[in-house]
Design a protein around this motif. Structure first.
Motif, short mmCIF file in Angstrom:
data_model
loop_
_atom_site.label_atom_id
_atom_site.label_comp_id
_atom_site.label_asym_id
_atom_site.label_seq_id
_atom_site.Cartn_x
_atom_site.Cartn_y
_atom_site.Cartn_z
N LEU A 130 0.84 -1.20 0.00
CA LEU A 130 0.00 0.00 0.00
C LEU A 130 0.87 1.25 0.00
CD1 LEU A 130 -2.72 1.40 0.18
CD2 LEU A 130 -2.68 1.05 2.66
N PHE A 131 1.95 1.22 0.76
CA PHE A 131 2.89 2.35 0.79
C PHE A 131 3.44 2.61 -0.61
CE2 PHE A 131 6.91 4.47 1.37
CZ PHE A 131 6.76 5.26 2.51
N VAL A 132 3.87 1.56 -1.28
CA VAL A 132 4.43 1.67 -2.63
C VAL A 132 3.38 2.20 -3.59
CG1 VAL A 132 5.36 0.36 -4.58
CG2 VAL A 132 6.15 -0.13 -2.25
N SER A 133 2.14 1.72 -3.45
CA SER A 133 1.06 2.17 -4.33
C SER A 133 0.78 3.66 -4.15
CB SER A 133 -0.20 1.36 -4.03
OG SER A 133 -1.31 1.84 -4.77
N LEU A 134 0.77 4.12 -2.89
CA LEU A 134 0.53 5.54 -2.63
C LEU A 134 1.69 6.40 -3.14
CD1 LEU A 134 -0.98 5.38 0.97
CD2 LEU A 134 -2.16 6.05 -1.12
N HIS A 135 2.91 5.90 -3.02
CA HIS A 135 4.05 6.67 -3.52
C HIS A 135 4.02 6.74 -5.05
CE1 HIS A 135 8.48 7.65 -3.93
NE2 HIS A 135 8.01 8.58 -3.12
N ARG A 136 3.54 5.68 -5.67
CA ARG A 136 3.38 5.70 -7.13
C ARG A 136 2.33 6.75 -7.52
NH1 ARG A 136 1.72 0.73 -7.77
NH2 ARG A 136 3.83 -0.11 -7.70
N ARG A 137 1.27 6.83 -6.74
CA ARG A 137 0.24 7.85 -6.99
C ARG A 137 0.82 9.25 -6.82
NH1 ARG A 137 -4.84 8.66 -2.91
NH2 ARG A 137 -4.86 10.93 -3.08
N PHE A 138 1.70 9.42 -5.85
CA PHE A 138 2.37 10.71 -5.65
C PHE A 138 3.17 11.10 -6.88
CE2 PHE A 138 6.50 12.61 -4.70
CZ PHE A 138 6.11 13.84 -4.17
N ARG A 139 3.93 10.16 -7.40
CA ARG A 139 4.79 10.46 -8.55
C ARG A 139 3.98 10.80 -9.79
NH1 ARG A 139 7.36 5.68 -6.76
NH2 ARG A 139 6.82 4.59 -8.70
N ALA A 140 2.80 10.20 -9.92
CA ALA A 140 1.98 10.42 -11.11
C ALA A 140 1.16 11.71 -11.03
CB ALA A 140 1.05 9.23 -11.32
N SER A 141 1.01 12.25 -9.82
CA SER A 141 0.14 13.41 -9.64
C SER A 141 0.83 14.72 -10.01
CB SER A 141 -0.33 13.48 -8.19
OG SER A 141 -1.13 14.63 -7.98
N THR A 142 0.07 15.61 -10.63
CA THR A 142 0.56 16.96 -10.90
C THR A 142 -0.17 17.99 -10.04
OG1 THR A 142 -1.03 17.19 -12.72
CG2 THR A 142 1.17 16.39 -13.29
N ASP A 143 -1.07 17.52 -9.20
CA ASP A 143 -1.83 18.38 -8.30
C ASP A 143 -1.02 18.59 -7.02
OD1 ASP A 143 -3.59 19.12 -6.10
OD2 ASP A 143 -5.26 18.76 -7.46
N GLN A 144 -0.59 19.83 -6.77
CA GLN A 144 0.29 20.09 -5.64
C GLN A 144 -0.35 19.74 -4.30
OE1 GLN A 144 3.77 21.19 -5.61
NE2 GLN A 144 3.25 20.16 -3.71
N ALA A 145 -1.61 20.08 -4.15
CA ALA A 145 -2.30 19.77 -2.90
C ALA A 145 -2.39 18.26 -2.69
CB ALA A 145 -3.69 20.40 -2.89
N ASP A 146 -2.65 17.52 -3.75
CA ASP A 146 -2.74 16.07 -3.67
C ASP A 146 -1.38 15.48 -3.31
OD1 ASP A 146 -4.18 13.55 -4.03
OD2 ASP A 146 -2.96 13.28 -5.83
N ARG A 147 -0.33 15.98 -3.89
CA ARG A 147 1.02 15.47 -3.61
C ARG A 147 1.38 15.67 -2.13
NH1 ARG A 147 4.64 14.93 -8.13
NH2 ARG A 147 6.38 15.75 -6.90
N LEU A 148 1.04 16.82 -1.59
CA LEU A 148 1.36 17.08 -0.18
C LEU A 148 0.52 16.21 0.75
CD1 LEU A 148 1.81 20.96 -0.14
CD2 LEU A 148 3.59 19.20 -0.10
N ARG A 149 -0.74 15.99 0.39
CA ARG A 149 -1.58 15.11 1.21
C ARG A 149 -1.01 13.70 1.25
NH1 ARG A 149 -5.96 17.91 -1.21
NH2 ARG A 149 -6.20 16.25 -2.75
N ILE A 150 -0.54 13.22 0.10
CA ILE A 150 0.03 11.88 0.05
C ILE A 150 1.30 11.80 0.88
CG2 ILE A 150 1.02 10.10 -1.44
CD1 ILE A 150 -0.82 11.16 -3.68
N LEU A 151 2.15 12.81 0.79
CA LEU A 151 3.37 12.82 1.61
C LEU A 151 3.03 12.81 3.09
CD1 LEU A 151 5.81 15.27 -0.23
CD2 LEU A 151 5.80 12.76 -0.23
N ASP A 152 2.03 13.57 3.48
CA ASP A 152 1.61 13.57 4.88
C ASP A 152 1.13 12.19 5.30
OD1 ASP A 152 2.25 16.23 5.20
OD2 ASP A 152 0.20 16.97 5.03
#
Length: 214
Positions: A130-152
């Protein structure tokens, strides 16, 4: 000590929250709980404090449940998130399993709950995929707010190895982090997870050894 309020008195006052479901009195209380939980981290008193919070937050959690309702207002969103977060944080297994299952089965988690579900859904054994899947979603996202939420969410993981891998990924060129995203990862290691300090120490030691070997 002179000038200081006894914890017996403070917690006695706070125990009023056993009967409270409104967001406004809960918000300052959980800010204090968050600091106290950090101070007591790793001590026997932390488990006692968490049992106390778990009993208090039960009414809040039962009242608002786990699902966002169509007629919810802003405060309902906030108080539900607060109830879920603390119910999961103090170790309620049903809450943790629900958060994990939501991340596994839902592609459209409501924004008020996505960080809460990510943060708590990563707690437990076997969460690496699940961690790997979420990090993959982070890399694919161009939405800054979404990227920060995933990192959190990612930096809530208690898995030290996964956290070290995340820290190491900030040094390479394979993943394009923005400078403030790197800063977010580093700062979250001290505040969002019990494994963050150990992960940061391992990361620093490895970095030091790599520099010495050059």
């Amino acid at each position: 000590f002179d000038g200081y309020l006894s914890y017996d008195i403070a917690l006695g006052v706070v125990s009023y929250l056993f009967r409270e479901t409104d967001y406004m009195p809960w918000y300052p209380a959980v800010m204090a709980f968050d600091k106290l939980d950090y101070i007591l981290k790793g001590t026997p008193l932390q488990s006692q404090m968490r049992r106390f919070i778990r009993m208090m937050v039960r009414r809040l959690h039962v009242t608002y449940g786990m699902e966002v309702l169509p007629n919810d207002g802003v405060l309902e969103h906030f108080v539900r998130e607060l109830g879920i977060d603390w119910t999961c944080r103090v170790g309620d297994q049903r809450c943790l399993n629900y958060a994990y299952n939501q991340l596994q089965t839902s592609d459209n988690i409501p924004k008020p709950l996505d960080i809460t579900f990510m943060c708590n859904g990563l707690k437990g054994a076997g969460r690496a995929p699940l961690f790997v899947s979420l990090h993959r979603r982070f890399r694919a996202s161009t939405d800054q707010a979404d990227r920060l939420r995933i990192l959190d969410g990612l930096t809530c993981s208690p898995d030290v190895k996964l956290l070290v891998d995340l820290l190491q990924s900030t040094l390479g060129s394979e993943i394009q982090y923005r400078s403030h995203e790197r800063s977010r990862i580093y700062s979250n290691m001290w505040t969002r997870t019990t494994g963050g300090l150990e992960a940061m120490m391992q990361f620093i030691v490895q970095l030091y050894n790599d520099i010495r070997s050059v």
